[in-house]
Design an enzyme around this catalytic site. Structure first.
Site, mmCIF file in Angstrom:
data_model
loop_
_atom_site.group_PDB
_atom_site.id
_atom_site.type_symbol
_atom_site.label_atom_id
_atom_site.label_comp_id
_atom_site.label_asym_id
_atom_site.label_seq_id
_atom_site.Cartn_x
_atom_site.Cartn_y
_atom_site.Cartn_z
ATOM 1 N N GLY A 67 -8.562 3.097 10.763
ATOM 2 C CA GLY A 67 -9.118 1.831 10.292
ATOM 3 C C GLY A 67 -9.054 1.586 8.797
ATOM 4 O O GLY A 67 -9.681 0.649 8.297
ATOM 5 N N THR A 68 -8.272 2.400 8.073
ATOM 6 C CA THR A 68 -8.215 2.204 6.618
ATOM 7 C C THR A 68 -7.617 0.844 6.250
ATOM 8 O O THR A 68 -8.101 0.175 5.332
ATOM 9 C CB THR A 68 -7.412 3.322 5.926
ATOM 10 O OG1 THR A 68 -6.176 3.502 6.615
ATOM 11 C CG2 THR A 68 -8.184 4.630 5.922
ATOM 12 N N GLY A 69 -6.574 0.427 6.951
ATOM 13 C CA GLY A 69 -5.940 -0.861 6.640
ATOM 14 C C GLY A 69 -6.877 -2.028 6.898
ATOM 15 O O GLY A 69 -6.980 -2.956 6.086
ATOM 16 N N CYS A 70 -7.577 -1.975 8.044
ATOM 17 C CA CYS A 70 -8.552 -3.030 8.375
ATOM 18 C C CYS A 70 -9.641 -3.084 7.318
ATOM 19 O O CYS A 70 -10.054 -4.161 6.872
ATOM 20 C CB CYS A 70 -9.208 -2.736 9.726
ATOM 21 S SG CYS A 70 -8.078 -2.458 11.093
ATOM 22 N N THR A 115 -8.641 8.844 9.050
ATOM 23 C CA THR A 115 -8.272 7.612 8.341
ATOM 24 C C THR A 115 -8.141 6.416 9.284
ATOM 25 O O THR A 115 -7.503 5.425 8.951
ATOM 26 C CB THR A 115 -6.938 7.812 7.602
ATOM 27 O OG1 THR A 115 -5.935 8.208 8.553
ATOM 28 C CG2 THR A 115 -7.063 8.873 6.526
ATOM 29 N N LYS A 151 0.828 -1.203 0.000
ATOM 30 C CA LYS A 151 0.000 0.000 0.000
ATOM 31 C C LYS A 151 0.865 1.256 0.000
ATOM 32 O O LYS A 151 1.744 1.412 0.840
ATOM 33 C CB LYS A 151 -0.930 -0.009 1.219
ATOM 34 C CG LYS A 151 -1.903 -1.183 1.221
ATOM 35 C CD LYS A 151 -2.756 -1.229 2.470
ATOM 36 C CE LYS A 151 -1.954 -1.571 3.701
ATOM 37 N NZ LYS A 151 -2.809 -1.874 4.875
#
Length: 265
Positions: free
Chosen positions: A206-209, A204, A173
């Protein structure tokens, strides 16, 4: 209905972890289930406390899901101890789990290490070889590939190293050290860039989750990996563009931005 399981920690503020995963999977059209690795006391300003479950209880949760409603995909989030990682790997292997998405939560956006060296080693040894795709951010890809990443070319090199070492696809990412929202998928077909539009939203959390759960949901529905990533990126862009603003820190996204109005009035 297709099904997906999230194995991750709980976030009291609802923006990341299990809560974000369940919202994301639901909004992406699959039935969402969970096996909780840890309870946290956290909000948009930080984590105030962590209470891990025992390895035995985590194993019971995974058994309960697989022996009744078998998941079509599994997303694994933050797991901070060697024993929990070992249980997850053992149970997923025993059940021949498919479409496994590993979000290797190891390094915070700030650069701070989130899990111990022992846990990093266990993650590499036991979980990554089971993954269909692993979704590191730039700092995490640097740890997994053991190299510095300062350019798009470095992202390709690191993703290739990780993919060949653990025999899985890698979604590296962008956005941490490079001013773009472009992500790189590396698999047996080589490198494929997904160009993204940077959305000027400071919230932002929790974007990865959310991205990894959306990928898992789309794999569960039978999409190929490229399509799953593309659809997941579209979903997260919509959630960010909704410009939800909650909390005093880096707030959550609006996971339900596409929910029909007749049910939200």
């Amino acid at each position: 209905m297709k099904t997906a399981l999230s194995i991750a920690g709980s976030d009291t503020s609802g923006g990341a972890g299990i809560q974000a995963d369940l919202k994301t999977m639901t909004m992406n059209g699959v039935f969402a289930m969970s096996a909780i690795t840890a309870l946290t006391a956290q909000n948009t300003t930080g984590v105030q406390g962590i209470f891990e479950v025992t390895p035995e209880f985590l194993g019971m949760q995974i058994d309960s899901v697989f022996t009744d409603i078998r998941p079509d995909a599994v997303k694994i989030g933050m797991v901070s101890s060697v024993n929990l990682i070992s249980v997850i790997a053992e149970r997923l292997t025993a059940y021949h789990a498919e479409n496994i998405v590993v979000d290797p939560v190891m390094v915070a956006t700030s650069g701070a290490k989130l899990i111990s060296e022992d846990a990093v080693s266990a993650l590499k040894e036991k979980l990554l070889p089971l993954a269909t795709v692993v979704t590191p951010n730039i700092p995490e890809a640097e740890v997994l590939a053991d190299m510095k990443i300062t350019s798009p070319a470095d992202m390709v090199t690191a993703a290739e190293i990780i993919s060949k070492a653990y025999h899985c696809a890698v979604l590296c990412k962008g956005g941490h050290s490079m001013n773009d929202a472009n992500d790189l998928l590396y698999d047996e077909k080589g490198a494929h860039w997904f160009r993204g539009k940077r959305i000027d939203n400071p919230n932002t959390h929790g974007t990865g989750c959310t991205l990894s759960s959306a990928i898992a949901a789309n794999l569960a529905k039978g999409n190929d990996l490229e399509t799953a990533v593309e659809r997941a990126k579209e979903y997260i862009s919509g959630a960010l563009a909704a410009m939800l603003d909650l909390g005093a820190g880096s707030g959550p996204m609006n996971h339900a931005f596409d929910l029909k109005e007749e049910y939200t009035k």
